[in-house]
Structure formats: C-alpha cells, structure tokens
Motif scaffolding. Structure first.
Motif, PDB file in Angstrom:
ATOM      1  N   LEU A 295      47.998  50.365  47.264  1.00 17.73           N
ATOM      2  CA  LEU A 295      47.689  48.937  47.359  1.00 17.73           C
ATOM      3  C   LEU A 295      46.471  48.587  46.510  1.00 17.73           C
ATOM      4  O   LEU A 295      46.418  47.510  45.894  1.00 17.73           O
ATOM      5  N   LYS A 296      45.496  49.497  46.478  1.00 18.27           N
ATOM      6  CA  LYS A 296      44.302  49.264  45.659  1.00 18.27           C
ATOM      7  C   LYS A 296      44.675  49.187  44.185  1.00 18.27           C
ATOM      8  O   LYS A 296      44.198  48.311  43.437  1.00 18.27           O
ATOM      9  N   SER A 297      45.546  50.078  43.755  1.00 16.57           N
ATOM     10  CA  SER A 297      46.010  50.073  42.369  1.00 16.57           C
ATOM     11  C   SER A 297      46.821  48.815  42.083  1.00 16.57           C
ATOM     12  O   SER A 297      46.692  48.201  41.009  1.00 16.57           O
ATOM     13  N   LEU A 298      47.640  48.421  43.052  1.00 24.00           N
ATOM     14  CA  LEU A 298      48.481  47.240  42.890  1.00 24.00           C
ATOM     15  C   LEU A 298      47.635  45.973  42.805  1.00 24.00           C
ATOM     16  O   LEU A 298      47.935  45.052  42.029  1.00 24.00           O
ATOM     17  N   ALA A 299      46.530  45.919  43.573  1.00 21.77           N
ATOM     18  CA  ALA A 299      45.665  44.727  43.597  1.00 21.77           C
ATOM     19  C   ALA A 299      45.048  44.457  42.236  1.00 21.77           C
ATOM     20  O   ALA A 299      44.755  43.303  41.890  1.00 21.77           O
ATOM     21  N   ARG A 300      44.863  45.500  41.447  1.00 22.38           N
ATOM     22  CA  ARG A 300      44.244  45.327  40.132  1.00 22.38           C
ATOM     23  C   ARG A 300      45.199  44.707  39.113  1.00 22.38           C
ATOM     24  O   ARG A 300      44.771  44.173  38.097  1.00 22.38           O
ATOM     25  N   SER A 301      46.496  44.792  39.366  1.00 23.90           N
ATOM     26  CA  SER A 301      47.449  44.313  38.366  1.00 23.90           C
ATOM     27  C   SER A 301      48.340  43.174  38.841  1.00 23.90           C
ATOM     28  O   SER A 301      48.926  42.467  38.023  1.00 23.90           O
TER      29      SER A 301
ATOM     30  N   PRO B 167      43.361  37.368  38.394  1.00 27.90           N
ATOM     31  CA  PRO B 167      43.812  38.755  38.277  1.00 27.90           C
ATOM     32  C   PRO B 167      42.727  39.735  38.702  1.00 27.90           C
ATOM     33  O   PRO B 167      41.577  39.621  38.274  1.00 27.90           O
ATOM     34  N   GLY B 168      43.080  40.651  39.571  1.00 22.73           N
ATOM     35  CA  GLY B 168      42.147  41.669  40.037  1.00 22.73           C
ATOM     36  C   GLY B 168      41.284  41.225  41.189  1.00 22.73           C
ATOM     37  O   GLY B 168      40.468  42.001  41.691  1.00 22.73           O
ATOM     38  N   LYS B 169      41.438  39.962  41.637  1.00 22.15           N
ATOM     39  CA  LYS B 169      40.598  39.433  42.714  1.00 22.15           C
ATOM     40  C   LYS B 169      41.404  39.103  43.976  1.00 22.15           C
ATOM     41  O   LYS B 169      40.916  38.395  44.851  1.00 22.15           O
ATOM     42  N   VAL B 170      42.622  39.620  44.059  1.00 20.39           N
ATOM     43  CA  VAL B 170      43.444  39.344  45.239  1.00 20.39           C
ATOM     44  C   VAL B 170      42.907  40.173  46.403  1.00 20.39           C
ATOM     45  O   VAL B 170      42.750  41.389  46.281  1.00 20.39           O
ATOM     46  N   PRO B 171      42.612  39.554  47.553  1.00 24.03           N
ATOM     47  CA  PRO B 171      42.075  40.286  48.713  1.00 24.03           C
ATOM     48  C   PRO B 171      43.052  41.365  49.174  1.00 24.03           C
ATOM     49  O   PRO B 171      44.268  41.164  49.145  1.00 24.03           O
ATOM     50  N   PRO B 172      42.551  42.514  49.608  1.00 23.86           N
ATOM     51  CA  PRO B 172      43.417  43.621  50.038  1.00 23.86           C
ATOM     52  C   PRO B 172      44.413  43.238  51.132  1.00 23.86           C
ATOM     53  O   PRO B 172      45.560  43.682  51.121  1.00 23.86           O
ATOM     54  N   HIS B 173      43.949  42.373  52.122  1.00 25.12           N
ATOM     55  CA  HIS B 173      44.859  42.044  53.219  1.00 25.12           C
ATOM     56  C   HIS B 173      46.034  41.197  52.736  1.00 25.12           C
ATOM     57  O   HIS B 173      47.136  41.266  53.283  1.00 25.12           O
ATOM     58  N   VAL B 174      45.804  40.405  51.650  1.00 24.64           N
ATOM     59  CA  VAL B 174      46.894  39.598  51.087  1.00 24.64           C
ATOM     60  C   VAL B 174      47.911  40.509  50.389  1.00 24.64           C
ATOM     61  O   VAL B 174      49.126  40.359  50.537  1.00 24.64           O
ATOM     62  N   VAL B 175      47.400  41.470  49.623  1.00 28.51           N
ATOM     63  CA  VAL B 175      48.275  42.419  48.929  1.00 28.51           C
ATOM     64  C   VAL B 175      49.093  43.214  49.942  1.00 28.51           C
ATOM     65  O   VAL B 175      50.304  43.413  49.788  1.00 28.51           O
ATOM     66  N   LYS B 176      48.423  43.643  51.027  1.00 28.63           N
ATOM     67  CA  LYS B 176      49.116  44.435  52.044  1.00 28.63           C
ATOM     68  C   LYS B 176      50.196  43.610  52.734  1.00 28.63           C
ATOM     69  O   LYS B 176      51.299  44.107  53.003  1.00 28.63           O
TER      70      LYS B 176
END
Length: 433
Positions: A32-38, A46-55
């Motif tokens: 998820l951390k890798s995915l958040a960067r792209s 780009p690269g600023k999406v909060p982790p809980h949103v990505v999850k």
C-alpha cells in the motif's frame, strides 16, 4: 508459517499452510505504501494520498495479490519442510479466514521405491545367428517385392492376381454403392474378408460367380459386422506372379554398384545381422522390463498415468486431424490405454531410481554412436547428426533413451542370465507383428 499434512490415500496428500496475520499485514503495508506513491485519486496530489484512503480503495485487491504471492512463496518451502515430492500440479484452494491466510494444496506424491533384490533378477537372453537359409529366404522376399504379373489363360490359383468387377448385398441392401469395377485381388493374401479370396480360386477370365460369405463380428462397418453377404463377381483377367532374375540389373537396383551377386548376398546378410542384433537387444530389454515390473509392483500416481495416456493417444489424434475426422468420432476409450500407461509410468520410475541409486552417468560417446547409427539410413547422415546436436529437445530424447539402455546394461550385468537359442525368423517375424 504452519504446515500440516493429511494422508487421504496411499499417494494422495492434503497439505494445509497457514500464514500469520502479522505477516499478511506487513506485506500489505509495504504494498500500500508503494501504491500510495504512484496512485492517482481525484482531490489529492500525486504521492499525497492518505494511507487510510489507499487502503479503503485498494485493500481487498492488494490482499488478494498478497494471497497469490504467499502461495508462490510458501508452497515449495512447505513441501521441503515436510519432505514431500509431488507428482504433477497441485489443486490449491484458499480458505476464508478472519485472521491470517490459509490454503490447502491437494496433490499426489511419488511412491517409495525399495529396490531390494534388484541385483538378483533371473533373465533369459535370446541368441540367434543369420544362416545361409535365412539369407536365401530374405532374397526371395526381395524378389517378391519386385515381382511382375503375366496374364494367363487358365483357372486362377493361390498367389494369382485376379481382376474383378463385383457387387455385394446384405439383407437385400446393396452396400458396394452399385458395382465395383477393375478391382484387383491376390488370392491367398488375406486382404479381403474370410472366404472371399477362396471363392476366386478356380475361376477363368470371363467367369461369373455368385457366392455368400459372412462378415467378421468385429468388422469396422458395424452395419455389416456379423452379417451374411452375397457377392456377384465377374472375372476380367487372371495373372500369375513373375519373379525377376537375380542378375546384375536386379542387384544394382538395391544399391550394389558392382552388380555382383556375391556382393549383394554379403550386403543382405550384413543388414540382416544388424537388424537381428537390434532385435535381440530389444527382446533382452523387454525381458528386463518384464522382470522389473513383476518384482517391484508399484502404485503409481494417477496424474502421471493420465499424462501418459494422453501421450499414447496423441498419434491417433494427430492422424484423425490429418484425415479431417472429428475427435468425438474417433472413439478412443481411455481405459484401452490405461494398462500400458500404468506399466510405462511404473517402469519409468523404477529405472530412474536405479539410475539415481547406482550413480549411472550418461555416456556421451554412446549418445554420439547411437545418433550416427540412426543417421546411416539417410542420404546425408552428417546432416542428421548435426540436426540432433542443434536441437536440444531431440538430443534430450536420445540422451534419455541411451541412459535407460545403460541402466538395462547395468541390470543385465548384475542378473543371473541364461541363454536360449532361437531362429532368426522367430525373432524377426515376432518383431514385425
């Protein structure tokens, strides 16, 4: 990782693999951390999406990907951990778990092969030589291959060729699509249904005959199998076989450049001796295989048997395709191949074990000589040799064959061998059936 194994039959195993939730979460966090960067999501740079949103958006998909990766990462480790050797591909089923990840893998394992007494086989080695009579018989067969035909004005005899026109009926129905014209039959050749050729003997040119015969019960055309049929035959001509003289012309036709009959006989004998040697090796190998199969009965994996059945059926399927037949019309029952497939799989496993246990190494010189022997029947042998050595798959086939032959040689060297004298014709006639 936790692994448990259930033995569901002699060779079937059900392996359950469990991975702790902590491992799953660690891998998810990395992914998820890798995915958040792209990842690109409306409203976020780009690269600023909060982790809980990505999850929230990609968590289920990522967990599925991690599950697939965990199977790949743990399956072979689990096999090694349990000292299991699967035969064929496993059937893997992920299990629904609230915590962690768990899956089952169902597969068959190779049987345990115990080779006690492998050095105590009792074998009979067939021994034969090529006699002058054998050579004379072979030359007569070669003459027969080049025989001609001469029209005669007499009743037909056995071995004569009779040209006929005929029609056939069974139960009042014509099954020859009218009348068959200019059909040639050699009396005594057994190419026609039983009784047909017998009824042609004693007929002269211009004769007409009506006779009845019964089709065999296993005849290919099921409508006619076992049925009584009536044939009406008209004889167009009768010919007797004419054998060529063994002269210079005849000899040169078989590649003897000097046209010498003595050279021809020597060449025929050399070829017969070479073929006899190969046939005797084949019979001895069959004897070894029979002894192994009887002494070391194995339960073999169904997966390997199924693969071998497909291999045995392949030539029939390819022939059907060339003849543009539908495969469903081929009617190839798998059970017709099952016995042979089980035997081949069992012997393959036994021979492999013998090779491994006794450290039998491939002899590259024997591979080379085998390929050269195979190439001698071609017009340009060197091209055939180069072809084998330039194609790894074909070279591998020969290497496997030679290694198996080396294992047979090793077994014969250990065995108690008695010799049985046999005739050339007995060996070769059975070989050609």
């Amino acid at each position: 990782m936790q692994v448990s194994v259930e033995k569901t039959s002699e060779l079937s195993r059900k392996m359950t693999v469990s991975v702790p939730e902590a491992v799953v979460q660690e891998k998810m966090a990395e992914r998820l951390k890798s995915l958040a960067r792209s990842v690109k999501i409306d409203g976020f740079r780009p690269g600023k999406v909060p982790p809980h949103v990505v999850k929230k958006m990609f968590g289920d998909k990522v967990r599925g990907e991690i599950a697939s990766d965990l199977i790949k990462d743990t399956y072979y480790d689990a096999l090694q951990d349990q000292d299991l050797k699967p035969a064929g591909h496993p059937h893997i089923q992920p299990l629904d778990e609230a915590e962690g990840f768990k899956y089952t893998a169902v597969f068959e394992v190779y049987p345990e092969i115990v080779l006690n007494g492998v050095d105590q086989l009792e074998l009979v080695r067939p021994v034969a030589t090529v006699t002058d009579n054998d050579v004379a018989d072979m030359i007569e067969k070669l003459r027969a291959q080049k025989q001609g035909w001469h029209i005669v004005d007499r009743p037909s005899q056995e071995h004569d060729r009779v040209t006929i026109s005929f029609s056939g009926t069974s139960e009042g129905e014509n099954f020859t699509d009218g009348r068959v014209e200019d059909f040639q039959v050699v009396c005594g050749s057994k190419k026609m249904i039983p009784g047909f050729e017998d009824n042609l003997i004693g007929l002269e040119t211009g004769a007409n005959k009506i006779f009845s015969v019964t089709f065999p019960s296993d005849y290919d055309n099921t409508k006619l199998a076992g049925k009584l049929a009536e044939f009406e035959v008209d004889v167009i001509k009768v010919e007797e076989p004419v054998l060529p003289e063994i002269d210079e012309e005849f000899v040169k036709a078989y590649g003897i450049e000097d046209g010498s009959v003595d050279s021809f006989r020597d060449d025929v004998k050399n070829n017969m001796e070479r073929e006899l040697e190969q046939a005797l090796r084949g019979k001895l190998k069959s004897a070894v295989m029979d002894a192994l199969y009887e002494k070391f009965p194995l339960t073999v994996p169904n997966t390997l048997v199924d693969m071998e059945i497909e291999h045995l059926m392949k030539p029939y399927i390819e022939t059907a395709k060339r003849q543009k037949m539908k495969l469903e019309d081929l009617k190839l029952p798998r059970d017709a191949f099952e016995g042979q497939a089980k035997r081949r799989v069992a012997l393959g496993l036994i021979i492999s074990e013998i090779i491994q246990k006794n450290a039998i190494k491939l002899d590259d010189n024997k591979v080379r000589s085998t390929i050269e022997d195979m190439a001698t029947s071609y017009e340009h042998p060197e091209d055939v040799v180069n072809w084998y050595y330039s194609d790894k798959s074909h070279l591998s086939d020969v290497q496997q064959m030679v290694l198996e032959d080396q294992a047979i040689e090793w077994l014969v060297a250990q065995a108690k061998v008695s010799e049985q004298t046999v005739n050339f014709s007995d060996v070769m006639d059975r070989q050609q059936r």
